[in-house]
Write an enzyme that holds these catalytic residues in place. Structure first.
Site, PDB file in Angstrom:
ATOM      1  N   ALA A  72      31.274  39.707  34.567  1.00 30.68           N
ATOM      2  CA  ALA A  72      30.958  38.407  33.969  1.00 30.68           C
ATOM      3  C   ALA A  72      32.072  37.435  34.328  1.00 30.68           C
ATOM      4  CB  ALA A  72      30.846  38.553  32.455  1.00 30.68           C
ATOM      5  N   GLY A 115      30.357  43.415  34.078  1.00 33.24           N
ATOM      6  CA  GLY A 115      28.946  43.035  34.238  1.00 33.24           C
ATOM      7  C   GLY A 115      28.384  43.437  35.593  1.00 33.24           C
ATOM      8  N   GLU A 118      27.354  46.857  35.153  1.00 43.05           N
ATOM      9  CA  GLU A 118      26.168  46.844  34.284  1.00 43.05           C
ATOM     10  C   GLU A 118      24.923  46.392  35.053  1.00 43.05           C
ATOM     11  OE1 GLU A 118      28.505  44.495  31.555  1.00 43.05           O
ATOM     12  OE2 GLU A 118      28.108  45.911  29.944  1.00 43.05           O
ATOM     13  N   GLU A 138      36.565  45.907  30.632  1.00 43.22           N
ATOM     14  CA  GLU A 138      36.590  44.864  29.599  1.00 43.22           C
ATOM     15  C   GLU A 138      37.688  45.075  28.573  1.00 43.22           C
ATOM     16  OE1 GLU A 138      33.864  46.352  30.735  1.00 43.22           O
ATOM     17  OE2 GLU A 138      32.224  44.921  30.974  1.00 43.22           O
TER      18      GLU A 138
HETATM   19  N1  CAA Z   1      35.504  36.293  36.563  1.00 40.71           N
HETATM   20  C1  CAA Z   1      35.973  35.165  37.162  1.00 40.71           C
HETATM   21  N2  CAA Z   1      36.701  35.177  38.305  1.00 40.71           N
HETATM   22  C2  CAA Z   1      36.942  36.364  38.873  1.00 40.71           C
HETATM   23  C3  CAA Z   1      36.479  37.579  38.327  1.00 40.71           C
HETATM   24  C4  CAA Z   1      35.731  37.510  37.114  1.00 40.71           C
HETATM   25  N3  CAA Z   1      35.208  38.595  36.522  1.00 40.71           N
HETATM   26  N4  CAA Z   1      36.894  38.611  39.096  1.00 40.71           N
HETATM   27  C5  CAA Z   1      37.579  38.048  40.127  1.00 40.71           C
HETATM   28  N5  CAA Z   1      37.608  36.699  39.984  1.00 40.71           N
HETATM   29  C6  CAA Z   1      38.246  35.727  40.869  1.00 40.71           C
HETATM   30  C7  CAA Z   1      39.760  35.708  40.714  1.00 40.71           C
HETATM   31  O1  CAA Z   1      40.131  34.905  39.601  1.00 40.71           O
HETATM   32  C8  CAA Z   1      40.175  35.141  42.056  1.00 40.71           C
HETATM   33  O2  CAA Z   1      39.971  33.746  42.018  1.00 40.71           O
HETATM   34  P1  CAA Z   1      41.130  32.742  42.587  1.00 40.71           P
HETATM   35  O3  CAA Z   1      41.173  33.068  44.075  1.00 40.71           O
HETATM   36  O4  CAA Z   1      40.604  31.389  42.278  1.00 40.71           O
HETATM   37  O5  CAA Z   1      42.392  33.129  41.882  1.00 40.71           O
HETATM   38  C9  CAA Z   1      39.151  35.728  43.024  1.00 40.71           C
HETATM   39  O6  CAA Z   1      38.040  36.119  42.218  1.00 40.71           O
HETATM   40  C10 CAA Z   1      39.656  36.960  43.764  1.00 40.71           C
HETATM   41  O7  CAA Z   1      40.096  37.898  42.801  1.00 40.71           O
HETATM   42  P2  CAA Z   1      41.554  38.556  42.829  1.00 40.71           P
HETATM   43  O8  CAA Z   1      42.558  37.613  43.430  1.00 40.71           O
HETATM   44  O9  CAA Z   1      41.857  39.050  41.441  1.00 40.71           O
HETATM   45  O10 CAA Z   1      41.300  39.749  43.860  1.00 40.71           O
HETATM   46  P3  CAA Z   1      42.038  41.165  43.904  1.00 40.71           P
HETATM   47  O11 CAA Z   1      41.581  41.814  45.161  1.00 40.71           O
HETATM   48  O12 CAA Z   1      43.507  41.001  43.683  1.00 40.71           O
HETATM   49  O13 CAA Z   1      41.476  41.980  42.642  1.00 40.71           O
HETATM   50  C11 CAA Z   1      39.757  42.807  41.154  1.00 40.71           C
HETATM   51  C12 CAA Z   1      40.122  42.354  42.603  1.00 40.71           C
HETATM   52  C13 CAA Z   1      40.468  44.129  40.841  1.00 40.71           C
HETATM   53  C14 CAA Z   1      38.250  43.011  41.148  1.00 40.71           C
HETATM   54  C15 CAA Z   1      40.173  41.705  40.159  1.00 40.71           C
HETATM   55  O14 CAA Z   1      39.672  40.456  40.604  1.00 40.71           O
HETATM   56  C16 CAA Z   1      39.699  41.917  38.756  1.00 40.71           C
HETATM   57  O15 CAA Z   1      40.251  42.731  38.048  1.00 40.71           O
HETATM   58  N6  CAA Z   1      38.661  41.148  38.323  1.00 40.71           N
HETATM   59  C17 CAA Z   1      38.199  41.142  36.960  1.00 40.71           C
HETATM   60  C18 CAA Z   1      37.427  42.390  36.624  1.00 40.71           C
HETATM   61  C19 CAA Z   1      36.993  42.350  35.178  1.00 40.71           C
HETATM   62  O16 CAA Z   1      37.785  42.325  34.265  1.00 40.71           O
HETATM   63  N7  CAA Z   1      35.664  42.370  34.951  1.00 40.71           N
HETATM   64  C20 CAA Z   1      35.088  42.361  33.634  1.00 40.71           C
HETATM   65  C21 CAA Z   1      34.736  40.956  33.237  1.00 40.71           C
HETATM   66  S1  CAA Z   1      34.127  40.856  31.549  1.00 40.71           S
HETATM   67  C22 CAA Z   1      32.519  41.423  31.611  1.00 40.71           C
HETATM   68  O17 CAA Z   1      32.000  41.723  32.671  1.00 40.71           O
HETATM   69  C23 CAA Z   1      31.796  41.501  30.293  1.00 40.71           C
HETATM   70  C24 CAA Z   1      30.420  42.095  30.348  1.00 40.71           C
HETATM   71  O18 CAA Z   1      30.209  43.186  29.902  1.00 40.71           O
HETATM   72  C25 CAA Z   1      29.300  41.375  30.895  1.00 40.71           C
END
Ligand code: CAA
Length: 264
Positions: A72, A115, A118, A138
């Protein structure tokens, strides 16, 4: 017969009608295909359109760039409150995907997190490339999965393993996901979409009504006792003896020829 010639188009989701299936590609590569509320509603809308299109027998959904989806969109949620979620019930759009009667095949490469995991799990067939990372991280944001993760992951891999991943936020590989029963097909890197399309093309050869009822029967098994499920399956089985395609399928087999189904 009702065929949809022109699907709605979206910036964040590519929609392509192919021969017998609909191909959806998440298109927010800069944010690893983070699922904004808008993107999820576009996915649900396109799937509903596919359901109404007689030319299409399944939906293939895939990512674009480094991820299937990293979850998400955290930017969408940063300033949200309990009350605003309660009032808008934004995640209810995920329920619309459950209504889709045609099979959904997820082709997953890169990251399938939160998400994204999911969304992949909500598909009926999950094809993943080696090297893909799955997870429900999460808990690292001080929230929990909100689009089915606690329910689907525990059903797919068992409660104890699901607890481990959901409580620690640790990621797991496609090979681990495959060995735990979450992934239908494990393929070499770069091959997930090819394999998903191969499956969609196989499904496209079948009679639509049997495809729909097969999906309904398997899904019923997740909600019912074995006795109820067996009864339900038998009723669907009997009902297929009202179709022209059933007759054609059996006749073709007995005459050693390929069946020609009319979806009637
Ligand atoms: N939401 C918004 N932006 C996101 C994102 C997310 N879930 N995941 C990645 N991005 C964005 C980053 O902010 C970054 O943007 P900028 O270049 O503007 O800074 C871009 O995507 C690239 O990401 P990273 O620089 O972080 O890339 P990385 O290779 O270093 O790491 C990753 C990759 C491990 C996937 C890392 O991006 C990460 O941990 N992402 C979040 C994962 C997460 O927590 N997901 C759960 C979200 S909550 C949810 O999903 C609730 C539900 O049940 C529906």
């Amino acid at each position: 017969m009702r065929a949809i010639m022109s699907y709605n188009s979206y910036e964040d989701l590519t929609v392509e009608k192919k021969n017998g299936y609909l191909l959806l590609k998440l298109n927010r590569p800069d944010v690893l295909n983070a699922l904004s509320f808008q993107l999820v509603s576009h996915i649900a809308e396109a799937m509903k359109e596919a359901d109404a299109d007689d030319d299409v027998k399944s939906v293939v959904i895939t990512g674009n760039g480094r991820a299937f989806s990293a979850g998400a969109d955290i930017r969408d949620m940063e300033n949200r409150s309990f009350i605003s979620f309660e009032h808008r019930d934004d995640f209810s759009v995920w329920d619309d995907m459950l209504e889709v009667r045609k099979p959904v095949i997820a082709a997953v490469e890169g990251y399938a997190l939160g998400g994204g995991c999911e969304l992949a799990m909500s598909a009926d067939i999950l094809v993943a490339a080696e090297g893909t990372k799955f997870g429900q991280p999460e808990i690292n944001l001080a929230i929990i999965p909100g689009a089915g993760g606690t329910q689907r992951l525990s059903r797919a891999i068992g409660r104890h393993r699901a607890m481990r991943y959901i409580l620690t936020g640790e990621l797991f590989t496609a090979a681990e996901a495959f060995s735990m029963g979450l992934v239908s097909s494990l393929v070499p890197p770069g091959q997930a979409l090819t394999e998903a399309i191969r499956i969609a093309e196989k499904i496209a050869e079948k009679s639509l009504i049997s495809v729909l009822l097969a999906k309904e029967a398997v899904n019923f098994s997740q909600e019912s006792t074995l006795t109820q499920g067996l009864k339900f399956e038998r009723q669907l089985f009997y009902s297929l003896f009202s179709t022209a395609d059933r007759k054609e399928g059996m006749e073709a087999f007995l005459h050693k020829r390929k069946p020609s189904f009319s979806d009637s």
